[in-house]
Write a protein that holds these residues in place. Structure first.
Motif, short mmCIF file in Angstrom:
data_model
loop_
_atom_site.label_atom_id
_atom_site.label_comp_id
_atom_site.label_asym_id
_atom_site.label_seq_id
_atom_site.Cartn_x
_atom_site.Cartn_y
_atom_site.Cartn_z
N LEU A 179 0.84 -1.20 0.00
CA LEU A 179 0.00 0.00 0.00
C LEU A 179 0.87 1.25 0.00
N LEU A 180 0.97 1.91 -1.13
CA LEU A 180 1.66 3.19 -1.21
C LEU A 180 0.62 4.30 -1.08
N LEU A 181 0.88 5.25 -0.21
CA LEU A 181 -0.01 6.40 -0.05
C LEU A 181 0.85 7.66 -0.18
N GLY A 182 0.74 8.32 -1.33
CA GLY A 182 1.59 9.47 -1.64
C GLY A 182 2.61 9.11 -2.68
N HIS A 183 2.70 9.90 -3.75
CA HIS A 183 3.47 9.51 -4.93
C HIS A 183 4.97 9.41 -4.67
N ASP A 184 5.60 10.55 -4.35
CA ASP A 184 7.02 10.52 -4.00
C ASP A 184 7.36 11.77 -3.19
N ASP A 185 8.63 11.89 -2.79
CA ASP A 185 9.02 12.97 -1.89
C ASP A 185 8.92 14.34 -2.53
#
Length: 359
Positions: free
Chosen positions: A221-227
């Motif tokens: 589960l990734l929440l938020g694309h990238d830094d």
């Protein structure tokens, strides 16, 4: 090592998904969802003392972006599909539809690495415990536009996905992107995707992921694309994760950036390298979960800038590290009502109730 206990079950505001019959609709038309015909092998949650939710709960029920709550395809025609062509046709149509999946549908790879778009106002639901989508995944959201930093009027919204087995995608199993909102992903089984199981990113908001089983999968589960994606993600990405079974899913359960509040409660973690990671000042409220043999149950000192994490009433068994905490996070009850189950009951009720064939 053992640490505290907690609370947890989702108090769901019932949403009746009644739909009318339509002349010439492809196949069976059910008078109401989510009672699913053909689910003879279903294990009733009531047997475990947990009634199956009739409608969404958590952030998927919070008003915002011009939408009061999540109702999916309620009020539209119900169609039963058995082929990829019929399935892809109906999930991409304008207007509300309840799309019932019968049997296993193999999705084509096509030009977009097997990812297929879902339009607004859809309920996609499997019939019985064996309904499955294989070989591809679903994208809930407009095509990526990195220059867009505010929600567009045409953002995909009001989508329900329930009671389906997802496996074998060459990309994500479900990808929610580009300011999509009011999404409920409930009682599914996710395994063997090449990238994320359920990724939520690029400004998406007001979503609940509940009662799913994740297994035989790496980056869950990734929440938020990238830094570097604060312009789209900061202040959005409000998601509730509850009563999910992370059954050996290795990492990102979830991994979060930028979200002001993510509520992670009453999930069962078994044999994971890490459970939850909060970075880029994301705020996670972690309560009533049960962790068994998880190297790092919760992290704020991870890759990228530090996040925030508050923990309450969790139980850790045979874990190598404690849950890392930092800063303050708003109480989820500020936004919606819920009742948490005792953490000690999670290893019983979550495996009994999570996954397909249970609604």
């Amino acid at each position: 090592m053992r640490l505290p206990r907690t609370l947890g079950a989702a108090a769901a505001a019932a949403v009746t998904l009644a739909v009318p019959t339509i002349p010439g609709a492809a196949a069976a038309v059910t008078p109401a969802l989510p009672t699913i015909p053909g689910a003879a092998a279903a294990v009733p949650l009531a047997a475990a003392g947990v009634p199956a939710a009739a409608g969404p709960d958590g952030f998927a029920t919070v008003a915002g972006h011009g939408q009061a709550t999540t109702t999916g395809g309620a009020g539209g025609p119900t169609v039963t599909v058995t082929t990829a062509a019929a399935f892809l046709d109906h999930i991409a149509r304008p207007g509300p539809y309840v799309v019932q999946v019968s049997g296993t549908i193999a999705l084509p790879v096509g030009a977009h690495d097997g990812m297929h778009p879902v339009a607004s106002d859809k309920t996609i639901v499997g019939l019985g415990p064996g309904a499955a989508l294989t070989g591809g995944g679903l994208t809930v959201g407009l095509p990526v536009d990195e220059d867009l930093t505010t929600p567009p009027p045409a953002a995909v919204h009001n989508v329900i996905i329930r009671n389906l087995r997802f496996s074998g995608s060459p990309d994500d199993l479900i990808n929610v992107q580009m300011f999509s909102h009011h999404i409920w992903i409930d009682h599914n089984d996710f395994s063997d995707g090449d990238d994320g199981a359920v990724d939520i990113k690029r400004g998406s908001d007001l979503i609940t992921v509940s009662w799913n089983r994740f297994h035989d999968h790496d980056k869950t589960l990734l929440l938020g694309h990238d830094d570097d994606n604060a312009a789209q993600d900061a202040g959005r990405l409000r998601v509730t994760y509850h009563h999910n079974f992370f059954d050996g899913s290795d990492q990102r359960n979830p991994r979060v950036r930028f979200a002001p509040l993510v509520h992670v409660y009453n999930n069962y973690y078994l044999d994971n390298s890490y459970g939850i990671a909060s970075t880029n000042d994301a705020g996670l409220f972690v309560e009533g979960n049960y962790f068994v043999s998880v190297n790092n149950p919760g992290r704020v000192d991870f890759s990228g800038p530090l996040g925030r994490m508050v923990q309450r009433d969790n139980i850790l068994v045979d874990c190598n590290h404690a849950i890392e905490t930092r800063g303050t996070v708003a109480e989820p009850r500020t936004f919606y009502p819920y009742t948490a189950d005792r953490a000690a009951s999670v290893p019983t009720i979550v495996p009994a109730g999570a996954g397909t064939g249970k609604v």
